[in-house]
Design a protein around this motif. Structure first.
Motif, PDB file in Angstrom:
ATOM      1  N   LYS A   8       0.848  -1.165  -0.039  1.00 53.67           N
ATOM      2  CA  LYS A   8      -0.112  -0.032   0.150  1.00 53.67           C
ATOM      3  C   LYS A   8       0.907   1.265  -0.154  1.00 53.67           C
ATOM      4  CE  LYS A   8      -4.049  -2.136   2.440  1.00 53.67           C
ATOM      5  NZ  LYS A   8      -4.749  -1.791   3.525  1.00 53.67           N
ATOM      6  N   THR A   9       1.994   1.458   0.787  1.00 51.58           N
ATOM      7  CA  THR A   9       2.919   2.508   0.876  1.00 51.58           C
ATOM      8  C   THR A   9       3.504   2.648  -0.780  1.00 51.58           C
ATOM      9  OG1 THR A   9       3.160   2.095   3.184  1.00 51.58           O
ATOM     10  CG2 THR A   9       4.841   3.419   1.987  1.00 51.58           C
ATOM     11  N   CYS A  10       3.840   1.637  -1.391  1.00 49.64           N
ATOM     12  CA  CYS A  10       4.456   1.893  -2.613  1.00 49.64           C
ATOM     13  C   CYS A  10       3.305   2.425  -3.601  1.00 49.64           C
ATOM     14  CB  CYS A  10       4.834   0.367  -3.279  1.00 49.64           C
ATOM     15  SG  CYS A  10       6.584  -0.263  -2.399  1.00 49.64           S
ATOM     16  N   ARG A  11       2.280   1.952  -3.321  1.00 51.53           N
ATOM     17  CA  ARG A  11       1.165   2.315  -4.634  1.00 51.53           C
ATOM     18  C   ARG A  11       1.123   3.889  -4.084  1.00 51.53           C
ATOM     19  NH1 ARG A  11      -1.558  -2.622  -3.144  1.00 51.53           N
ATOM     20  NH2 ARG A  11      -3.228  -1.417  -2.006  1.00 51.53           N
ATOM     21  N   LYS A  12       0.786   4.108  -2.820  1.00 51.64           N
ATOM     22  CA  LYS A  12       0.613   5.606  -2.507  1.00 51.64           C
ATOM     23  C   LYS A  12       1.710   6.491  -2.912  1.00 51.64           C
ATOM     24  CE  LYS A  12       0.501   8.591   1.778  1.00 51.64           C
ATOM     25  NZ  LYS A  12       1.721   8.938   1.612  1.00 51.64           N
ATOM     26  N   LEU A  13       3.049   6.021  -2.662  1.00 49.67           N
ATOM     27  CA  LEU A  13       4.064   6.917  -2.939  1.00 49.67           C
ATOM     28  C   LEU A  13       4.257   7.184  -4.616  1.00 49.67           C
ATOM     29  CD1 LEU A  13       6.719   5.428  -0.528  1.00 49.67           C
ATOM     30  CD2 LEU A  13       5.930   7.579  -0.591  1.00 49.67           C
ATOM     31  N   ARG A  14       4.080   6.159  -5.402  1.00 44.65           N
ATOM     32  CA  ARG A  14       3.899   5.954  -6.921  1.00 44.65           C
ATOM     33  C   ARG A  14       2.768   6.889  -7.263  1.00 44.65           C
ATOM     34  NH1 ARG A  14       4.888  -0.084  -6.862  1.00 44.65           N
ATOM     35  NH2 ARG A  14       7.091  -0.250  -6.829  1.00 44.65           N
ATOM     36  N   ARG A  15       1.663   6.882  -6.672  1.00 39.72           N
ATOM     37  CA  ARG A  15       0.457   7.855  -7.091  1.00 39.72           C
ATOM     38  C   ARG A  15       0.981   9.206  -6.960  1.00 39.72           C
ATOM     39  NH1 ARG A  15      -2.735   4.134  -4.458  1.00 39.72           N
ATOM     40  NH2 ARG A  15      -2.654   5.538  -2.718  1.00 39.72           N
ATOM     41  N   GLU A  16       1.565   9.525  -5.587  1.00 39.46           N
ATOM     42  CA  GLU A  16       2.041  10.912  -5.354  1.00 39.46           C
ATOM     43  C   GLU A  16       3.205  11.152  -6.244  1.00 39.46           C
ATOM     44  OE1 GLU A  16       3.423  10.803  -1.175  1.00 39.46           O
ATOM     45  OE2 GLU A  16       1.314  10.657  -0.540  1.00 39.46           O
ATOM     46  N   TYR A  17       4.205  10.351  -6.839  1.00 39.21           N
ATOM     47  CA  TYR A  17       5.303  10.684  -7.552  1.00 39.21           C
ATOM     48  C   TYR A  17       4.437  11.063  -9.025  1.00 39.21           C
ATOM     49  CZ  TYR A  17       9.156  10.455 -10.537  1.00 39.21           C
ATOM     50  OH  TYR A  17      10.231  10.851 -11.502  1.00 39.21           O
ATOM     51  N   ALA A  18       3.397  10.356  -9.482  1.00 36.73           N
ATOM     52  CA  ALA A  18       2.867  10.677 -10.881  1.00 36.73           C
ATOM     53  C   ALA A  18       2.169  12.014 -10.728  1.00 36.73           C
ATOM     54  CB  ALA A  18       1.821   9.597 -11.079  1.00 36.73           C
ATOM     55  N   ALA A  19       1.534  12.311  -9.651  1.00 31.08           N
ATOM     56  CA  ALA A  19       0.820  13.621  -9.548  1.00 31.08           C
ATOM     57  C   ALA A  19       1.637  14.643  -9.625  1.00 31.08           C
ATOM     58  CB  ALA A  19       0.075  13.487  -8.372  1.00 31.08           C
ATOM     59  N   VAL A  20       3.000  14.564  -9.017  1.00 33.22           N
ATOM     60  CA  VAL A  20       3.956  15.427  -9.118  1.00 33.22           C
ATOM     61  C   VAL A  20       4.527  15.876 -10.386  1.00 33.22           C
ATOM     62  CG1 VAL A  20       6.128  16.326  -8.104  1.00 33.22           C
ATOM     63  CG2 VAL A  20       4.449  15.456  -6.494  1.00 33.22           C
ATOM     64  N   THR A  21       4.722  14.630 -10.943  1.00 36.06           N
ATOM     65  CA  THR A  21       5.380  14.439 -12.334  1.00 36.06           C
ATOM     66  C   THR A  21       4.317  15.105 -13.483  1.00 36.06           C
ATOM     67  OG1 THR A  21       6.548  12.522 -11.948  1.00 36.06           O
ATOM     68  CG2 THR A  21       6.236  13.010 -14.112  1.00 36.06           C
ATOM     69  N   ALA A  22       2.993  14.823 -13.125  1.00 35.76           N
ATOM     70  CA  ALA A  22       2.165  15.355 -14.163  1.00 35.76           C
ATOM     71  C   ALA A  22       2.076  16.919 -13.955  1.00 35.76           C
ATOM     72  CB  ALA A  22       0.705  14.849 -13.660  1.00 35.76           C
ATOM     73  N   ALA A  23       2.094  17.294 -12.682  1.00 37.04           N
ATOM     74  CA  ALA A  23       2.214  18.785 -12.622  1.00 37.04           C
ATOM     75  C   ALA A  23       3.149  19.559 -13.287  1.00 37.04           C
ATOM     76  CB  ALA A  23       2.260  19.124 -11.173  1.00 37.04           C
ATOM     77  N   GLN A  24       4.353  18.751 -13.133  1.00 37.65           N
ATOM     78  CA  GLN A  24       5.736  19.321 -13.764  1.00 37.65           C
ATOM     79  C   GLN A  24       5.686  19.462 -15.011  1.00 37.65           C
ATOM     80  OE1 GLN A  24       9.212  17.150 -12.125  1.00 37.65           O
ATOM     81  NE2 GLN A  24      10.465  19.188 -12.028  1.00 37.65           N
TER      82      GLN A  24
END
Length: 77
Positions: A8-24
């Protein structure tokens, strides 16, 4: 060793990274538009936003790396 695909933590961290990357990526597109518009104020505003977006991206990558190293790395022999 836990399975990182089901963690669950991996999925959460990957979702957060995906959101940050999309914003960038969006900011990068805005920067391209600012360059084409030849508007120095728009360019400066976007340059500041892009620079500010770098820190969350780095932090998100480090959080993934740290978690994987602590939770999913093979034990040393």
């Amino acid at each position: 060793m836990a399975d990182s695909k089901r963690c669950k933590t991996c999925r959460k961290l990957r979702r957060e990274y995906a959101a940050v990357t999309a914003a960038q990526v969006g900011l990068d597109g805005e920067m391209s538009a600012a360059v084409r518009s030849s508007d120095p104020e728009r360019f400066q505003t976007n340059a500041i936003a892009l620079e500010a977006a770098e820190a969350p991206s780095i932090a998100a990558r480090e959080a993934i790396r740290d978690h994987e190293a602590k939770v999913h790395s093979a034990p040393e022999s």
